[in-house]
Design a protein around this motif. Structure first.
Motif, PDB file in Angstrom:
ATOM      1  N   SER A 322      24.342   3.605  20.207  1.00  0.00           N
ATOM      2  CA  SER A 322      25.164   4.515  21.000  1.00  0.00           C
ATOM      3  C   SER A 322      24.920   5.906  20.450  1.00  0.00           C
ATOM      4  O   SER A 322      24.300   6.071  19.394  1.00  0.00           O
ATOM      5  N   MET A 323      25.421   6.907  21.132  1.00  0.00           N
ATOM      6  CA  MET A 323      25.278   8.273  20.599  1.00  0.00           C
ATOM      7  C   MET A 323      25.976   8.401  19.251  1.00  0.00           C
ATOM      8  O   MET A 323      25.458   9.029  18.320  1.00  0.00           O
ATOM      9  N   SER A 324      27.158   7.800  19.115  1.00  0.00           N
ATOM     10  CA  SER A 324      27.888   7.897  17.856  1.00  0.00           C
ATOM     11  C   SER A 324      27.128   7.205  16.725  1.00  0.00           C
ATOM     12  O   SER A 324      27.100   7.687  15.591  1.00  0.00           O
ATOM     13  N   ARG A 325      26.498   6.082  17.034  1.00  0.00           N
ATOM     14  CA  ARG A 325      25.718   5.393  16.004  1.00  0.00           C
ATOM     15  C   ARG A 325      24.513   6.226  15.599  1.00  0.00           C
ATOM     16  O   ARG A 325      24.204   6.338  14.405  1.00  0.00           O
ATOM     17  N   GLU A 326      23.815   6.822  16.570  1.00  0.00           N
ATOM     18  CA  GLU A 326      22.652   7.648  16.229  1.00  0.00           C
ATOM     19  C   GLU A 326      23.053   8.816  15.327  1.00  0.00           C
ATOM     20  O   GLU A 326      22.388   9.107  14.323  1.00  0.00           O
ATOM     21  N   LEU A 327      24.145   9.480  15.666  1.00  0.00           N
ATOM     22  CA  LEU A 327      24.591  10.617  14.862  1.00  0.00           C
ATOM     23  C   LEU A 327      25.072  10.171  13.489  1.00  0.00           C
ATOM     24  O   LEU A 327      24.852  10.865  12.483  1.00  0.00           O
ATOM     25  N   THR A 328      25.709   9.013  13.421  1.00  0.00           N
ATOM     26  CA  THR A 328      26.147   8.487  12.131  1.00  0.00           C
ATOM     27  C   THR A 328      24.945   8.212  11.228  1.00  0.00           C
ATOM     28  O   THR A 328      24.937   8.552  10.033  1.00  0.00           O
ATOM     29  N   LEU A 329      23.915   7.590  11.775  1.00  0.00           N
ATOM     30  CA  LEU A 329      22.711   7.302  11.001  1.00  0.00           C
ATOM     31  C   LEU A 329      22.083   8.586  10.465  1.00  0.00           C
ATOM     32  O   LEU A 329      21.594   8.635   9.325  1.00  0.00           O
ATOM     33  N   LEU A 330      22.106   9.639  11.264  1.00  0.00           N
ATOM     34  CA  LEU A 330      21.508  10.905  10.837  1.00  0.00           C
ATOM     35  C   LEU A 330      22.345  11.594   9.766  1.00  0.00           C
ATOM     36  O   LEU A 330      21.795  12.198   8.832  1.00  0.00           O
ATOM     37  N   THR A 331      23.669  11.515   9.881  1.00  0.00           N
ATOM     38  CA  THR A 331      24.502  12.120   8.830  1.00  0.00           C
ATOM     39  C   THR A 331      24.290  11.402   7.510  1.00  0.00           C
ATOM     40  O   THR A 331      24.272  12.027   6.440  1.00  0.00           O
ATOM     41  N   GLU A 332      24.101  10.092   7.576  1.00  0.00           N
ATOM     42  CA  GLU A 332      23.865   9.317   6.350  1.00  0.00           C
ATOM     43  C   GLU A 332      22.491   9.603   5.759  1.00  0.00           C
ATOM     44  O   GLU A 332      22.324   9.673   4.537  1.00  0.00           O
ATOM     45  N   ALA A 333      21.495   9.767   6.622  1.00  0.00           N
ATOM     46  CA  ALA A 333      20.121   9.962   6.145  1.00  0.00           C
ATOM     47  C   ALA A 333      19.872  11.369   5.625  1.00  0.00           C
ATOM     48  O   ALA A 333      19.142  11.561   4.642  1.00  0.00           O
ATOM     49  N   PHE A 334      20.497  12.381   6.266  1.00  0.00           N
ATOM     50  CA  PHE A 334      20.170  13.764   5.939  1.00  0.00           C
ATOM     51  C   PHE A 334      21.337  14.565   5.378  1.00  0.00           C
ATOM     52  O   PHE A 334      21.190  15.751   5.082  1.00  0.00           O
ATOM     53  N   GLY A 335      22.497  13.919   5.234  1.00  0.00           N
ATOM     54  CA  GLY A 335      23.641  14.627   4.689  1.00  0.00           C
ATOM     55  C   GLY A 335      24.197  15.681   5.616  1.00  0.00           C
ATOM     56  O   GLY A 335      24.827  16.646   5.162  1.00  0.00           O
ATOM     57  N   TRP A 336      23.982  15.514   6.904  1.00  0.00           N
ATOM     58  CA  TRP A 336      24.474  16.498   7.862  1.00  0.00           C
ATOM     59  C   TRP A 336      25.981  16.403   8.024  1.00  0.00           C
ATOM     60  O   TRP A 336      26.580  15.343   7.875  1.00  0.00           O
ATOM     61  N   GLY A 337      26.582  17.547   8.364  1.00  0.00           N
ATOM     62  CA  GLY A 337      28.015  17.609   8.593  1.00  0.00           C
ATOM     63  C   GLY A 337      28.317  18.040  10.017  1.00  0.00           C
ATOM     64  O   GLY A 337      27.446  18.050  10.895  1.00  0.00           O
ATOM     65  N   TRP A 338      29.575  18.454  10.238  1.00  0.00           N
ATOM     66  CA  TRP A 338      29.991  18.821  11.590  1.00  0.00           C
ATOM     67  C   TRP A 338      29.212  20.003  12.152  1.00  0.00           C
ATOM     68  O   TRP A 338      28.958  20.060  13.361  1.00  0.00           O
ATOM     69  N   SER A 339      28.827  20.942  11.305  1.00  0.00           N
ATOM     70  CA  SER A 339      28.072  22.109  11.794  1.00  0.00           C
ATOM     71  C   SER A 339      26.750  21.674  12.408  1.00  0.00           C
ATOM     72  O   SER A 339      26.349  22.173  13.477  1.00  0.00           O
ATOM     73  N   GLU A 340      26.054  20.732  11.742  1.00  0.00           N
ATOM     74  CA  GLU A 340      24.794  20.244  12.286  1.00  0.00           C
ATOM     75  C   GLU A 340      25.007  19.461  13.573  1.00  0.00           C
ATOM     76  O   GLU A 340      24.228  19.600  14.536  1.00  0.00           O
ATOM     77  N   LEU A 341      26.067  18.659  13.618  1.00  0.00           N
ATOM     78  CA  LEU A 341      26.318  17.887  14.834  1.00  0.00           C
ATOM     79  C   LEU A 341      26.682  18.798  16.006  1.00  0.00           C
ATOM     80  O   LEU A 341      26.297  18.538  17.151  1.00  0.00           O
ATOM     81  N   GLN A 342      27.409  19.863  15.731  1.00  0.00           N
ATOM     82  CA  GLN A 342      27.703  20.826  16.787  1.00  0.00           C
ATOM     83  C   GLN A 342      26.415  21.494  17.276  1.00  0.00           C
ATOM     84  O   GLN A 342      26.209  21.668  18.481  1.00  0.00           O
ATOM     85  N   TRP A 343      25.539  21.851  16.333  1.00  0.00           N
ATOM     86  CA  TRP A 343      24.271  22.492  16.693  1.00  0.00           C
ATOM     87  C   TRP A 343      23.450  21.585  17.595  1.00  0.00           C
ATOM     88  O   TRP A 343      22.908  22.025  18.622  1.00  0.00           O
TER      89      TRP A 343
END
Length: 376
Positions: A322-343
């Motif tokens: 799902s979109m939420s799963r894809e974004l979760t995987l990326l936050t875990e892999a790259f240490g991204w936070g809300w600023s990156e997800l907003q971008w």
């Protein structure tokens, strides 16, 4: 930085540009529709069937990945089946926090039981409208536009392009070509792309997933694509990245880069400078062998170099995602936070095929206010 949880990401507004209708069915729906049309499935239990789709798609080959669609397309050959799949797609995306989605499908693949192209388009449109209305009644707003896809190995691209233009004021926002890249270059469909340009219509092209830089170059410089479906192999034109096997650079030479930073080839620099959106699909890219893993996915480098990166699901059923799963995987892999997800989310909305003022309204009235609370 406090780790972002999956439930929190579900609540955040998301925009999705690359999602295949025939790749996002609920397993239980596949079973029920298969029973109704007499189609034989590899598994009849919905849970085991869902697991089968993911396992079958997880082959490292785009061609093998595409074979799984024989079962989903087979149950989408009636108006009722198409309506149900589209309605459930809208509900599932809305439940995942998606506020804007462009969902694509190939009308030519849904004619086996006598439907016309127009009946296919209208059944899908009605399903999306009903699903969005149900979601709104549940307090979840979602807007869905459709992309009509032509199959790159077939010869109906001009007909599908004309269909997309005919329905562009009735839910269709653009055009696409899809299917196996190797041996089927986008230049085979130049007549359709030239027609779309004359009609001021938007289109994206699957390119740079399985075939590499020549596919990207043709999609942009010969065909005039507004966006790149996947486009992940653009990293083969960036020094410091190990090119995929058999990769070639059609343009030659290198473009300038910041001192000490990666050097972009002419094609990569053009894609970045022109802000051509990349419809990246991390889990799918790993399944088809376009990326080695989520942690090694080129999205990290492309994000750092400020390409127009977007995150997408591709096929939610085949990738179990799902979109939420894809974004979760990326936050875990790259240490991204809300600023990156907003971008990433704003990148997608900027790249959508709806009018500018409508894109801006979703960004300013929905996305930015929600993320302002999350970032604070």
């Amino acid at each position: 930085m406090v780790a972002i949880s999956y439930p929190d990401i579900v609540k955040a507004p998301k925009a999705l540009l690359h999602d295949h209708l025939d790749g996002g069915l609920r397993p239980a729906t596949v079973v029920e529709l298969a029973d109704a049309v007499g189609h034989e499935l590899p598994e009849r239990d919905p849970q085991r069937l869902g697991q089968w789709f993911v396992a079958a798609a997880d082959s490292g080959s785009l061609e093998r990945y595409l074979e799984t669609f024989a079962h989903t397309v087979a149950v989408m050959q009636t108006e009722a089946g198409l309506h149900r799949v589209a309605r459930e797609c809208a509900l599932d995306l809305a439940a995942d926090g998606v506020v804007y989605a462009e969902v694509r499908y190939a009308p030519e693949q849904h004619l086996e039981r006598g439907l016309s192209l127009e009946q296919v388009v209208e059944a899908v449109r009605a399903g999306f409208e009903d699903g969005a209305a149900e979601a709104a009644a549940q307090g979840r707003q979602i807007r869905i536009g459709t992309l009509l896809t032509a199959m790159r190995h077939a010869a109906r691209s001009q007909e599908i392009a004309e269909l997309a233009v005919r329905y562009r004021d009735s839910g269709v926002v653009g055009f696409d070509i899809a299917g196996a890249e190797a041996g089927f270059p986008p230049t085979r469909h130049l007549d359709a792309f030239e027609y779309l340009q004359r009609e001021n219509a938007h289109f994206t092209i699957h390119a740079g997933e399985a075939f590499g830089l020549p596919s990207i170059w043709q999609a942009i410089q010969w065909c005039g694509a507004d966006r790149l479906g996947h486009g992940v192999r653009i990293v083969d034109d960036i020094t410091g990245h190990v090119p995929s096997a058999g990769s070639t650079t059609p343009t030659g030479g290198s473009a300038s880069a910041p001192p000490g930073g990666p050097v972009l080839g002419r094609l990569a620099a053009y894609v970045r400078d022109k802000r051509i959106p990349l419809e990246l699909c991390p889990s799918s890219n790993v399944q088809t062998g376009a990326a080695p893993s989520i942690a090694e996915h080129p999205i990290g480098l492309l994000h750092d170099l400020r390409f127009r990166v977007t995150v997408n699901t591709d096929n939610r059923l085949m990738s179990g995602t799902s979109m939420s799963r894809e974004l979760t995987l990326l936050t875990e892999a790259f240490g991204w936070g809300w600023s990156e997800l907003q971008w990433l989310t704003i990148n997608a909305m900027k790249s959508a095929f709806i009018p500018y003022d409508e894109r801006l309204a979703i960004i300013n009235e929905t996305i930015k206010p929600a993320y302002a609370k999350l970032i604070a």
